[in-house]
Design a protein around this motif. Structure first.
Motif, mmCIF file in Angstrom:
data_model
loop_
_atom_site.group_PDB
_atom_site.id
_atom_site.type_symbol
_atom_site.label_atom_id
_atom_site.label_comp_id
_atom_site.label_asym_id
_atom_site.label_seq_id
_atom_site.Cartn_x
_atom_site.Cartn_y
_atom_site.Cartn_z
ATOM 1 N N ALA A 80 -8.493 6.628 2.598
ATOM 2 C CA ALA A 80 -8.571 6.908 1.160
ATOM 3 C C ALA A 80 -10.009 6.830 0.665
ATOM 4 C CB ALA A 80 -7.702 5.924 0.393
ATOM 5 N N GLU A 91 0.960 7.434 -6.801
ATOM 6 C CA GLU A 91 0.339 7.945 -5.574
ATOM 7 C C GLU A 91 0.671 9.421 -5.368
ATOM 8 O OE1 GLU A 91 0.172 9.054 -1.375
ATOM 9 O OE2 GLU A 91 2.060 8.396 -2.277
ATOM 10 N N VAL A 150 0.841 -1.198 0.000
ATOM 11 C CA VAL A 150 0.000 0.000 0.000
ATOM 12 C C VAL A 150 0.876 1.248 0.000
ATOM 13 C CG1 VAL A 150 -1.715 1.327 1.293
ATOM 14 C CG2 VAL A 150 -1.845 -1.177 1.235
ATOM 15 N N ALA A 168 -4.995 6.378 -2.432
ATOM 16 C CA ALA A 168 -4.043 5.315 -2.135
ATOM 17 C C ALA A 168 -3.819 4.486 -3.387
ATOM 18 C CB ALA A 168 -4.557 4.429 -1.001
ATOM 19 N N ASP A 180 -1.495 11.758 0.219
ATOM 20 C CA ASP A 180 -2.440 11.595 1.325
ATOM 21 C C ASP A 180 -3.403 12.770 1.451
ATOM 22 O OD1 ASP A 180 -1.250 9.226 1.871
ATOM 23 O OD2 ASP A 180 -0.051 9.937 3.556
ATOM 24 N N GLY A 236 0.338 5.308 0.463
ATOM 25 C CA GLY A 236 -0.673 6.250 0.901
ATOM 26 C C GLY A 236 -1.434 5.698 2.095
ATOM 27 N N ASP A 237 -2.464 6.421 2.505
ATOM 28 C CA ASP A 237 -3.242 6.079 3.698
ATOM 29 C C ASP A 237 -4.525 5.356 3.282
ATOM 30 O OD1 ASP A 237 -4.563 5.909 6.087
ATOM 31 O OD2 ASP A 237 -4.555 8.067 6.503
ATOM 32 N N LEU A 238 -4.460 4.037 3.235
ATOM 33 C CA LEU A 238 -5.608 3.259 2.792
ATOM 34 C C LEU A 238 -6.793 3.429 3.727
ATOM 35 C CD1 LEU A 238 -6.870 1.192 0.876
ATOM 36 C CD2 LEU A 238 -5.799 -0.621 2.239
#
Length: 344
Positions: A116, A144, A109, A155, A150, A111-113
Motif C-alpha cells: 500500500a 477500502e 488490515v 489499505a 488493492d 487490503g494489501d498493507l
C-alpha cells in the motif's frame, strides 16, 4: 469558539444527564463484553521489526491468539463470542494484533498493507468492542473498496486499540478515555510509518474516536485528520490551529446525525470536566468541510453513500485538489463525481 455561558437550566440538564448515565452504566454493563475471559496475548516485537516481510508472521501470531480466546470463550459458555472469534480467525483475515480481554482490542488490515502507498487508520467511537465489532469491520471494508481496493494500493486499518466508552455512561461525557487512548494511537501510527515510511497516512475518526484523534493530533505526522459524527474535540481548542497538527483537518456531519444536538462546551463539575468542547464543523473552527449527505450517526461508511465517497476521496488524495472553504456557511465540498459544488 466554545461558549462558556452556562445557564442554570443547562447546568441542571448536564448534571441530570451525568447522574442518569452513572446509574444506567452499571445496569447496562452487568453482562457486558468485558465479562468474557480471554488469555493474555503473547508479546510481539514492534511493527516495523522485520519490515513488511514479517507481516505474515504477525498475522499468524494474532490468529493463534484469537483461537486461544475462542477456546476460552467456549469453555466459559459464551457460544456467541466463540463463534465470532472463530470467524475472526479465518485465514483470509489479517490482524496486526489481538487482545480479547476487557471487551477486546483488535487491529485488522483490509487490503494489501505490504504494497500500500495510501493507508487509512479507522478509529471507532463508543460501544465498539468484540460483541459489536462487525460494524467496524463492515465500515473498514467499505472504505477500502471505495478507495480503490488493492488495485489502487490503498489499505484500511480498523484500529480498535482502546477501551471505548458506552454511549450511556459517564465516560462518554468526558475526554478521560480519549486521553488514555491517545498515546496508544500515537505509538501505533509511529510504528506504522516506520514500517511504511513512504505511504500517505490518514486518520479517519468517528464519533468519540474523533476525540481520541484530536487529543493525539499534536504527536501525529499524518496527511489528513478526518473527524466525522464528532461530539467535539475533547479540549478547549477552539480552532484547528490549537490542535497543533500539520495534518489537513477535515470535518463532516450527516443531515440525520443526532450528534448535532450535543452541546459543544466544557463544564467543570465536581472532580472532572463534562463536555467535549468545540464542534469541528462549526464555521469558526477552520476545518475543511466535506459533504456527508443525509448520513445518520452510524451511516457514514455505508456502501454507496455520499459520505463514504467523500472520505475515500480524502484518504486517496483526490480531495487535495479541491479548494475547500474553511466555513460551513459557504463551503466547497466534493460531490459524487469528485467535482465541486457550493452549498449553503
Amino acid at each position: 469558539m466554545v461558549s462558556r455561558r452556562i445557564t442554570p437550566r443547562l447546568r441542571r440538564t448536564l448534571l441530570a444527564g451525568l447522574v442518569a448515565a452513572a446509574v444506567a452504566a452499571p445496569l447496562s454493563g452487568m453482562a457486558g463484553p468485558g465479562s468474557v475471559p480471554a488469555p493474555e496475548p503473547v508479546a510481539q516485537a514492534p511493527l516495523a521489526v522485520g519490515g513488511v516481510g514479517a507481516l505474515d508472521g504477525r498475522y499468524a501470531a494474532s490468529r493463534n491468539g484469537i483461537l486461544a480466546a475462542e477456546r476460552m470463550a467456549d469453555a466459559y459458555g459464551d457460544k456467541q463470542r466463540a463463534a465470532a472469534l472463530q470467524a475472526m480467525a479465518d485465514p483470509s483475515r489479517h490482524f496486526l494484533s489481538f487482545d480479547g480481554r476487557d471487551g477486546g482490542r483488535t487491529v485488522e488490515v483490509f487490503g494489501d498493507l505490504a504494497h500500500a502507498d495510501r493507508i487509512a487508520v479507522l478509529v471507532p467511537g463508543s460501544d465498539t468492542n468484540l460483541d459489536s465489532y462487525e460494524r467496524l469491520r463492515a465500515g473498514a471494508a467499505a472504505l477500502e473498496q471505495q478507495a480503490g481496493g488493492d488495485a489502487a494500493h490503498t489499505a484500511v486499518i480498523a484500529w480498535l486499540g482502546y477501551a471505548t466508552p458506552a454511549t450511556v455512561s459517564p465516560e462518554v461525557l468526558t475526554a478521560g478515555l480519549a486521553d488514555q487512548a491517545a498515546p496508544q494511537l500515537d505509538k501505533f501510527v509511529g510504528e506504522l510509518q516506520q514500517l511504511k515510511p513512504g505511504a500517505r497516512t490518514s486518520l479517519v475518526c468517528h464519533s468519540y474516536g474523533s476525540v481520541v484523534c484530536a487529543r493525539a493530533a499534536s504527536g501525529l505526522d499524518v496527511a489528513d485528520l478526518v473527524l466525522y459524527g464528532s461530539p467535539g474535540v475533547g479540549s478547549d481548542a477552539g480552532n484547528v490551529t490549537a490542535l497543533h497538527t500539520k495534518a489537513t483537518v477535515w470535518a463532516g456531519r450527516g443531515g440525520k446525525d443526532w450528534v448535532a444536538n450535543v452541546p459543544h462546551l466544557r463544564l467543570p463539575i465536581l472532580f472532572t470536566t463534562v463536555g467535549l468542547g468545540a464542534d469541528p464543523v462549526a464555521p469558526g473552527f477552520g476545518a475543511r468541510i466535506f459533504q456527508a449527505g443525509d448520513a445518520d450517526h452510524s451511516g457514514y461508511l455505508k456502501p454507496g453513500s455520499l459520505a463514504l465517497r467523500s472520505i475515500a476521496a480524502i484518504v486517496t488524495g483526490a480531495a487535495d485538489a479541491s479548494s475547500t472553504s474553511h466555513s460551513t456557511s459557504h463551503s466547497t465540498a466534493l460531490t459524487t463525481n469528485g467535482q465541486e459544488a457550493q452549498h449553503a
